[in-house]
Scaffold this motif. Structure first.
Motif, PDB file in Angstrom:
ATOM      1  N   ASP A 135       0.820  -1.218   0.000  1.00 14.23           N
ATOM      2  CA  ASP A 135       0.000   0.000   0.000  1.00 14.23           C
ATOM      3  C   ASP A 135       0.852   1.265   0.000  1.00 14.23           C
ATOM      4  O   ASP A 135       0.433   2.293  -0.539  1.00 14.23           O
ATOM      5  N   ALA A 136       2.032   1.204   0.614  1.00 15.53           N
ATOM      6  CA  ALA A 136       2.900   2.372   0.652  1.00 15.53           C
ATOM      7  C   ALA A 136       4.353   1.936   0.710  1.00 15.53           C
ATOM      8  O   ALA A 136       4.726   1.063   1.503  1.00 15.53           O
ATOM      9  N   LEU A 137       5.152   2.541  -0.152  1.00 14.27           N
ATOM     10  CA  LEU A 137       6.603   2.383  -0.125  1.00 14.27           C
ATOM     11  C   LEU A 137       7.173   3.729   0.291  1.00 14.27           C
ATOM     12  O   LEU A 137       6.972   4.736  -0.394  1.00 14.27           O
ATOM     13  N   VAL A 138       7.871   3.763   1.432  1.00 16.29           N
ATOM     14  CA  VAL A 138       8.424   5.016   1.957  1.00 16.29           C
ATOM     15  C   VAL A 138       9.943   4.914   1.917  1.00 16.29           C
ATOM     16  O   VAL A 138      10.548   4.066   2.576  1.00 16.29           O
ATOM     17  N   LEU A 139      10.557   5.799   1.138  1.00 23.04           N
ATOM     18  CA  LEU A 139      11.992   5.750   0.863  1.00 23.04           C
ATOM     19  C   LEU A 139      12.707   6.786   1.727  1.00 23.04           C
ATOM     20  O   LEU A 139      12.672   7.980   1.441  1.00 23.04           O
ATOM     21  N   CYS A 140      13.355   6.320   2.781  1.00 28.47           N
ATOM     22  CA  CYS A 140      14.039   7.215   3.726  1.00 28.47           C
ATOM     23  C   CYS A 140      15.551   7.044   3.737  1.00 28.47           C
ATOM     24  O   CYS A 140      16.261   7.915   4.251  1.00 28.47           O
ATOM     25  N   ALA A 141      16.068   5.939   3.225  1.00 25.12           N
ATOM     26  CA  ALA A 141      17.485   5.614   3.407  1.00 25.12           C
ATOM     27  C   ALA A 141      18.400   6.606   2.686  1.00 25.12           C
ATOM     28  O   ALA A 141      18.239   6.856   1.487  1.00 25.12           O
ATOM     29  N   ARG A 142      19.351   7.166   3.420  1.00 27.52           N
ATOM     30  CA  ARG A 142      20.432   7.965   2.846  1.00 27.52           C
ATOM     31  C   ARG A 142      21.545   8.066   3.883  1.00 27.52           C
ATOM     32  O   ARG A 142      21.320   7.846   5.074  1.00 27.52           O
ATOM     33  N   PHE A 143      22.738   8.421   3.412  1.00 28.62           N
ATOM     34  CA  PHE A 143      23.908   8.439   4.291  1.00 28.62           C
ATOM     35  C   PHE A 143      24.877   9.474   3.756  1.00 28.62           C
ATOM     36  O   PHE A 143      25.388   9.350   2.637  1.00 28.62           O
ATOM     37  N   PHE A 144      25.155  10.502   4.541  1.00 26.03           N
ATOM     38  CA  PHE A 144      26.035  11.599   4.122  1.00 26.03           C
ATOM     39  C   PHE A 144      27.490  11.149   4.204  1.00 26.03           C
ATOM     40  O   PHE A 144      27.903  10.529   5.176  1.00 26.03           O
ATOM     41  N   GLY A 152      18.905  14.781  12.782  1.00 27.68           N
ATOM     42  CA  GLY A 152      20.004  15.154  11.903  1.00 27.68           C
ATOM     43  C   GLY A 152      20.192  14.157  10.776  1.00 27.68           C
ATOM     44  O   GLY A 152      19.253  13.503  10.324  1.00 27.68           O
ATOM     45  N   LEU A 153      21.429  14.021  10.317  1.00 26.31           N
ATOM     46  CA  LEU A 153      21.773  13.129   9.214  1.00 26.31           C
ATOM     47  C   LEU A 153      22.657  11.995   9.696  1.00 26.31           C
ATOM     48  O   LEU A 153      23.561  12.208  10.500  1.00 26.31           O
TER      49      LEU A 153
END
Length: 275
Positions: free
Chosen positions: A82-91, A197-198
């Motif tokens: 029903d929902a794909l939520v894309l949060c992954a990131r890495f500075f 934060g990040l």
């Protein structure tokens, strides 16, 4: 009850969203690199009586091969998403190349989101009305380094992050053009400054800057997910929407140019076919 897939779902905004969806009765599958954090989330869910509705896939989403594996495991778990939520990131303050030859930020922040959102089309379609929420920073000014998408010649951590956001804007445009008539909504959303934060590896100056950003951030993760939950529960009418927190951003600007989006899609497919 919804089937929710969240990348970066064991920390920050992703974890807050996973907990909120779990606690209201949804089935939640989180994808993240740290198995310890994943097991902690599973154990926490079991204590709350939600163990049968929560799933964890450990994966390094900066690798194309891992994204392909994850797509298979998601399909094995949910017949519909029903929902794909894309949060992954890495500075990263310093440029790093993955074992597959892609610059890390490009691979994790953009390429993974390309692979997962396109790869889950059938599962999203099976849900009837579904939403892809790409948590980034839509509509940021600046330009794309078309001759150096992976910043091989002029890498800077902030420039890599900003360019990743602009690539995701164009991903939303091309994705919605291809699939927006299939009952699936694509939403580019910045949830607001958040005190987590990040995640990343920083040089000293950037580390100090990140700490100051966290101190100045107005929202907790639990507050930041409110507009994301609203989008999941009340998908926008149009195939593509860009939101700054819960306020719409005009799509009539260069950040969302269909010709640029088509160009990026072609270049992405060529890069994937070469490597």
């Amino acid at each position: 009850m919804k089937n929710i897939v969240i990348t970066g779902g064991t920390s920050g905004i992703g974890l807050a969203l996973a907990r909120a969806c779990r606690d209201r009765g949804d089935n939640v599958l989180v994808v993240a690199p740290d198995p310890v954090k994943g097991e902690r989330f599973i154990e926490e869910s079991e204590k709350r009586g939600a163990g049968k509705r929560v799933f964890f896939i450990p994966a390094d989403l900066s690798l194309v091969s891992e994204n392909k594996r994850v797509l298979g495991e998601i399909a094995d778990t949910f017949s519909a998403v029903d929902a794909l939520v894309l949060c992954a990131r890495f500075f990263r303050s310093y440029r790093r190349v993955t074992a597959e030859g892609f610059e890390h930020n490009f691979a994790l922040y953009y390429l993974s989101r390309f692979l997962l959102s396109h790869g889950l089309v059938e599962s999203l379609r099976n849900a009837g009305t579904a939403t892809v929420v790409n948590v980034a920073g839509p509509g940021i000014s600046g330009h794309i380094h078309w001759d150096d998408l992976e910043l091989e010649r002029r890498y800077d951590g902030w420039e890599a992050m900003f360019q990743g956001g602009k690539l995701n804007d164009l991903l939303g445009v091309s994705w919605a053009a291809a699939h927006g008539d299939e009952g699936i909504r694509y939403v580019l959303q910045f949830p607001g400054g958040t005190r987590t934060g990040l995640a990343g590896e920083f040089d000293p100056a950037t580390a100090a800057q990140i700490e100051q950003m966290k101190l100045n951030a107005a929202k907790s993760p639990e507050e930041s997910i409110v507009p994301i939950v609203d989008v999941i529960d009340n998908p926008p009418a149009g195939p593509l929407t860009a939101l700054w927190e819960d306020q719409p951003i005009s799509l009539n600007q260069s950040s969302f140019d269909i010709n640029a989006a088509t160009r990026l899609h072609r270049l992405t497919e060529e890069a994937l076919s070469r490597r």
